[in-house]
Design a protein around this motif. Structure first.
Motif, short mmCIF file in Angstrom:
data_model
loop_
_atom_site.label_atom_id
_atom_site.label_comp_id
_atom_site.label_asym_id
_atom_site.label_seq_id
_atom_site.Cartn_x
_atom_site.Cartn_y
_atom_site.Cartn_z
N ALA A 1 0.84 -1.21 0.00
CA ALA A 1 0.00 0.00 0.00
C ALA A 1 0.87 1.25 0.00
CB ALA A 1 -0.94 -0.01 1.21
N ARG A 2 1.91 1.26 0.81
CA ARG A 2 2.80 2.42 0.87
C ARG A 2 3.60 2.60 -0.42
NH1 ARG A 2 5.17 2.45 7.05
NH2 ARG A 2 3.15 2.84 8.04
N THR A 3 4.07 1.50 -0.97
CA THR A 3 4.84 1.58 -2.21
C THR A 3 3.97 2.12 -3.35
OG1 THR A 3 6.25 -0.25 -1.51
CG2 THR A 3 6.22 0.25 -3.87
N ILE A 4 2.76 1.61 -3.47
CA ILE A 4 1.86 2.07 -4.52
C ILE A 4 1.52 3.54 -4.32
CG2 ILE A 4 -0.47 1.82 -5.48
CD1 ILE A 4 -0.09 -1.27 -4.86
N ARG A 5 1.14 3.91 -3.12
CA ARG A 5 0.77 5.31 -2.83
C ARG A 5 1.94 6.25 -3.11
NH1 ARG A 5 -1.76 4.22 1.66
NH2 ARG A 5 0.04 4.39 3.00
N ARG B 1 4.68 10.22 -6.64
CA ARG B 1 5.90 10.65 -7.33
C ARG B 1 5.71 10.76 -8.84
NH1 ARG B 1 10.55 6.97 -4.38
NH2 ARG B 1 10.79 8.24 -2.52
N VAL B 2 4.96 9.83 -9.42
CA VAL B 2 4.71 9.88 -10.86
C VAL B 2 3.87 11.11 -11.20
CG1 VAL B 2 3.44 8.76 -12.75
CG2 VAL B 2 4.98 7.41 -11.31
N VAL B 3 2.81 11.33 -10.45
CA VAL B 3 1.90 12.44 -10.75
C VAL B 3 2.57 13.80 -10.52
CG1 VAL B 3 -0.25 13.56 -9.99
CG2 VAL B 3 -0.19 11.09 -10.36
N GLN C 1 8.09 14.32 -9.06
CA GLN C 1 9.09 14.57 -8.03
C GLN C 1 10.45 14.03 -8.47
OE1 GLN C 1 8.10 12.85 -4.23
NE2 GLN C 1 10.18 13.03 -3.47
N GLU C 2 11.47 14.86 -8.35
CA GLU C 2 12.82 14.41 -8.67
C GLU C 2 13.33 13.55 -7.52
OE1 GLU C 2 17.28 16.16 -9.27
OE2 GLU C 2 15.62 17.33 -10.10
N LEU C 3 13.92 12.43 -7.88
CA LEU C 3 14.44 11.52 -6.87
C LEU C 3 15.95 11.69 -6.75
CD1 LEU C 3 12.25 8.43 -7.79
CD2 LEU C 3 11.88 10.12 -6.00
N LYS D 1 13.18 10.82 -12.34
CA LYS D 1 11.80 10.87 -11.86
C LYS D 1 11.18 9.49 -12.09
CE LYS D 1 11.52 15.73 -12.85
NZ LYS D 1 10.99 16.78 -13.68
N GLU D 2 10.21 9.14 -11.25
CA GLU D 2 9.53 7.85 -11.41
C GLU D 2 8.91 7.77 -12.80
OE1 GLU D 2 9.00 5.25 -9.22
OE2 GLU D 2 9.21 6.10 -7.22
N PRO D 3 9.18 6.71 -13.54
CA PRO D 3 8.55 6.55 -14.85
C PRO D 3 7.10 6.06 -14.70
CG PRO D 3 10.03 4.73 -14.42
CD PRO D 3 10.17 5.69 -13.26
N TRP D 4 6.26 6.43 -15.64
CA TRP D 4 4.87 5.97 -15.64
C TRP D 4 4.80 4.44 -15.65
CZ3 TRP D 4 0.60 8.73 -14.73
CH2 TRP D 4 0.70 10.12 -14.79
#
Length: 163
Positions: free
Chosen positions: A74-78, A83-85, A88-90, A95-98
């Motif tokens: 749940a935390r990973t998905i959220r 981050r995708v939406v 957010q730069e990591l 950035k997280e890819p779609w």
């Protein structure tokens, strides 16, 4: 934890993932991790088998977040959706890819990686906790958010004298 301990924070993902999600060469990765953990006080954030032994040979404590599978997912998905939406730069401009939201390939999706690695890491840390090689390390196994919060609240800089 690093802030509370006034220690260097070493994020392994930040070392490993170069611009464009390019993986750093293994020998360079090890060298950079060794350089980082040469500091007198540090907290390593991450879990890479290629540098596991290097880090643990200098560690006095391993904090193991052993949360239930449903909580981890749940935390990973959220987190991944956020981050995708937000784009957010990591690390290093990445950035997280779609594709993290729909790929079933653990090499291409942190969600798939988390789903396939949870049991593996649970077993690996349980084994390490009993391994005589690591008997000098204090293992802290946190099985719930409540345990994690209580542990974090108790982390203080050991060099500060209590009056």
């Amino acid at each position: 934890m690093a802030r509370a301990l006034v220690a260097q924070h070493i994020e392994l993902d930040g070392i490993f993932h170069q611009p464009g999600w390019t993986a750093i060469d293994g020998d360079i990765f090890k060298a950079r991790v060794l350089e980082a953990i040469a500091a007198p006080r540090w907290v390593v954030d991450g879990n890479y088998s290629t540098v596991h032994d290097l880090v643990w040979e200098r560690a006095d404590t391993v904090v193991w977040f052993d949360l239930p599978f449903a909580v981890v997912m749940a935390r990973t998905i959220r987190r991944t959706v956020r981050r995708v939406v937000t784009r957010q730069e990591l690390w290093n401009g990445n950035k997280e890819p779609w594709s993290n939201l729909y790929s079933c390939d653990p090499e291409k999706s942190i969600i798939a990686w988390s789903a396939t690695r949870h049991a593996i890491y649970r077993q690996r840390y349980a084994d390490a906790e009993r391994d005589p090689r690591w008997e000098g390390i204090h293992f802290v196994r946190l099985r719930s958010q409540r345990e994690a919060d209580a542990f974090a609240a108790g982390v203080t800089n050991p060099t500060l004298k209590k009056e």
